[in-house]
Design a protein around this motif. Structure first.
Motif, PDB file in Angstrom:
ATOM      1  N   HIS A  35       0.822  -1.217   0.000  1.00 50.83           N
ATOM      2  CA  HIS A  35       0.000   0.000   0.000  1.00 50.83           C
ATOM      3  C   HIS A  35       0.853   1.263   0.000  1.00 50.83           C
ATOM      4  O   HIS A  35       1.252   1.761   1.058  1.00 50.83           O
ATOM      5  N   GLU A  40      -7.454   2.384  -4.479  1.00 52.79           N
ATOM      6  CA  GLU A  40      -8.451   2.358  -3.401  1.00 52.79           C
ATOM      7  C   GLU A  40      -9.798   2.956  -3.784  1.00 52.79           C
ATOM      8  O   GLU A  40      -9.902   4.160  -4.052  1.00 52.79           O
ATOM      9  N   HIS A  81     -10.681   0.976   0.062  1.00 58.43           N
ATOM     10  CA  HIS A  81     -10.379   1.615   1.348  1.00 58.43           C
ATOM     11  C   HIS A  81     -11.368   1.075   2.377  1.00 58.43           C
ATOM     12  O   HIS A  81     -12.539   0.905   2.071  1.00 58.43           O
ATOM     13  N   HIS A 136      -6.101  -1.655   4.520  1.00 58.70           N
ATOM     14  CA  HIS A 136      -5.891  -1.167   5.900  1.00 58.70           C
ATOM     15  C   HIS A 136      -7.103  -1.377   6.816  1.00 58.70           C
ATOM     16  O   HIS A 136      -7.689  -0.415   7.307  1.00 58.70           O
ATOM     17  N   GLY A 164      -6.743   3.533   8.090  1.00 60.79           N
ATOM     18  CA  GLY A 164      -5.869   4.284   7.186  1.00 60.79           C
ATOM     19  C   GLY A 164      -6.249   5.759   7.230  1.00 60.79           C
ATOM     20  O   GLY A 164      -6.626   6.291   6.219  1.00 60.79           O
ATOM     21  N   ASP A 212       0.776   2.334   3.648  1.00 58.37           N
ATOM     22  CA  ASP A 212      -0.132   3.454   3.355  1.00 58.37           C
ATOM     23  C   ASP A 212       0.650   4.766   3.375  1.00 58.37           C
ATOM     24  O   ASP A 212       0.202   5.764   3.913  1.00 58.37           O
TER      25      ASP A 212
HETATM   26 ZN   LIG Z   1      -7.109   4.391   2.285  1.00 57.66          ZN
END
Ligand SMILES: [Zn+2]
Length: 387
Positions: A66, A163, A192, A219, A223, A275
């Motif tokens: 990510h 995402e 997401h 995540h 995130g 992320d």
């Molecule tokens: Zn995200």
């Protein structure tokens, strides 16, 4: 002429394969950038340069599932250059884009979002910061995309959808339709999950993931803001999606998710990313640190934890790398307990919650990092090939 590298003196050989995470071998022969043989040093042909890892652990290069790159080794999000090179010094040799969302003036129309994906995908095929493979050009879904668009993009080498939830398409029906088109074109799709990352994004719960059916629920520990563990359980029960933990998330949720996935016997569905870049910054050791969380806090054995940041991810994303096996790209890390650790090796360091030392990094069979600028020094210092 064949380019060779013989890796000897391996204390522990981690494969990155969740179903067989440790191999009984003390040497790996590399030929022309690929793993050619794994076994006993006395059986492998010793001609050519030797990398003696001096009893340290050899593992596949880590995969960060990510990252939000833009173009080149620069992120406008944190005004930072050479951050991908910094990741390589943290053992990461493969990076998966979750969407080029930080592109200045990112186009939000159908043609613009397609063009951006093609540009990033093609650009990063030749841009390899310190050798890292960056799979970029993750299409951001915008209204008006057609089934034919996904087919056309796949032909151009776009194999990721970024995402869902941070671009224009936010209603589950449209997202589900486009996800099905993308998957039919051979792409892997990420959604997401959790609270908003930026004011224009959407809070996404299990209901959305069950409706949209992405390949990866991003995540699930936040995130940066985590959804509830009951949402993660619903995703695991009602979908086939991989669940991803990131450094830019909630540590307690990372522990709870890893514990749940292990209890369910589904560690093959666990992926690790950072992320980055995010509001928390760019953390070159983010993947290593997340591994230490799930090992030290959730009790996931280090060899299995490592697979979540290597072979699991390349399997999920259908890309090369992430494993040490014959025929795989020779993307390797030499890693160990850091000097001064109470632990004695890489696995022990993770279990103790220490960030392991990266002693050397090899990409395509060539040493690209001989001494990490970002980790502490290792207990066991490898002897590098001459020249
Ligand atoms: Zn995200």
């Amino acid at each position: 002429m064949t380019h060779r590298l013989l890796v000897t003196g391996i204390g522990t050989l981690l494969t990155g394969r969740i179903d067989a995470p440790i191999a009984e071998a003390d040497a790996v022969l590399v030929e022309d950038g690929k793993v050619a043989a794994i076994g006993d040093a006395s059986d492998l042909d010793g001609e050519g340069p030797v990398l003696d890892v001096n009893g340290a652990t050899l593992a596949p290069g880590l995969v960060d599932d990510h990252v939000h790159p833009v173009l080149g080794d620069y992120t406008p999000r944190q005004h930072q250059a050479n951050y991908l090179e910094g990741f390589v010094h943290g053992g990461v040799t493969t990076v998966i884009s979750a969407g080029e969302v930080h592109t200045p003036g990112r186009p939000k129309d159908r043609e613009g979002t397609k063009a951006l994906a093609v540009l990033a995908a093609k650009s990063f095929r030749t841009v390899r910061p310190s050798g890292a493979r960056v799979h970029a050009g993750a299409l951001l879904l915008e209204e008006g995309l057609t089934e034919q668009d996904f087919r056309d993009l796949a032909v151009q080498g776009v194999h990721l959808v970024g995402e869902i939830g941070i671009s224009g398409v936010q209603d589950p029906d449209t997202a589900a339709q486009m996800t099905a088109w993308a998957q039919a074109a051979g792409m892997t799709v990420t959604a997401h999950v959790g609270g908003k990352s930026v004011p224009t994004s959407r809070t996404i719960d299990a209901e959305f993931v069950v409706a949209v059916r992405p390949d990866v629920a991003a995540h699930v520990n936040g995130g940066p803001t985590a959804t509830g563990i009951e949402d993660v359980e619903r995703i695991l029960v009602e979908t086939d999606a991989y669940v991803e933990l990131v450094h830019n998330g909630n540590v307690r949720a990372a522990r709870d998710v890893a514990t749940l996935v292990a209890e369910r016997g589904e560690l093959h569905r666990l992926l690790i990313g950072t992320d980055s870049p995010a509001g928390t910054g760019v953390v070159p050791l983010g993947v290593l640190r997340t591994l230490s969380w799930i090992s030290a806090l959730a009790g996931i054995p280090a060899p299995e934890a490592l697979a979540a940041a290597s072979g699991n991810t390349t399997t999920a994303r259908r890309v090369a790398g992430g494993v040490i096996e014959v025929g795989a790209p020779a993307d390797l890390i030499v890693t160990d307990a850091p000097d001064g650790s109470r632990a004695d090796d890489f696995c022990g360091a993770l279990a103790a919650g220490d960030t392991p030392a990266i002693a050397a990094v090899v990409v395509d069979g060539k040493v690209v990092v001989a001494k990490s600028r970002n980790t502490p020094p290792p207990k066991r210092v490898p002897r590098l090939p001459e020249g």
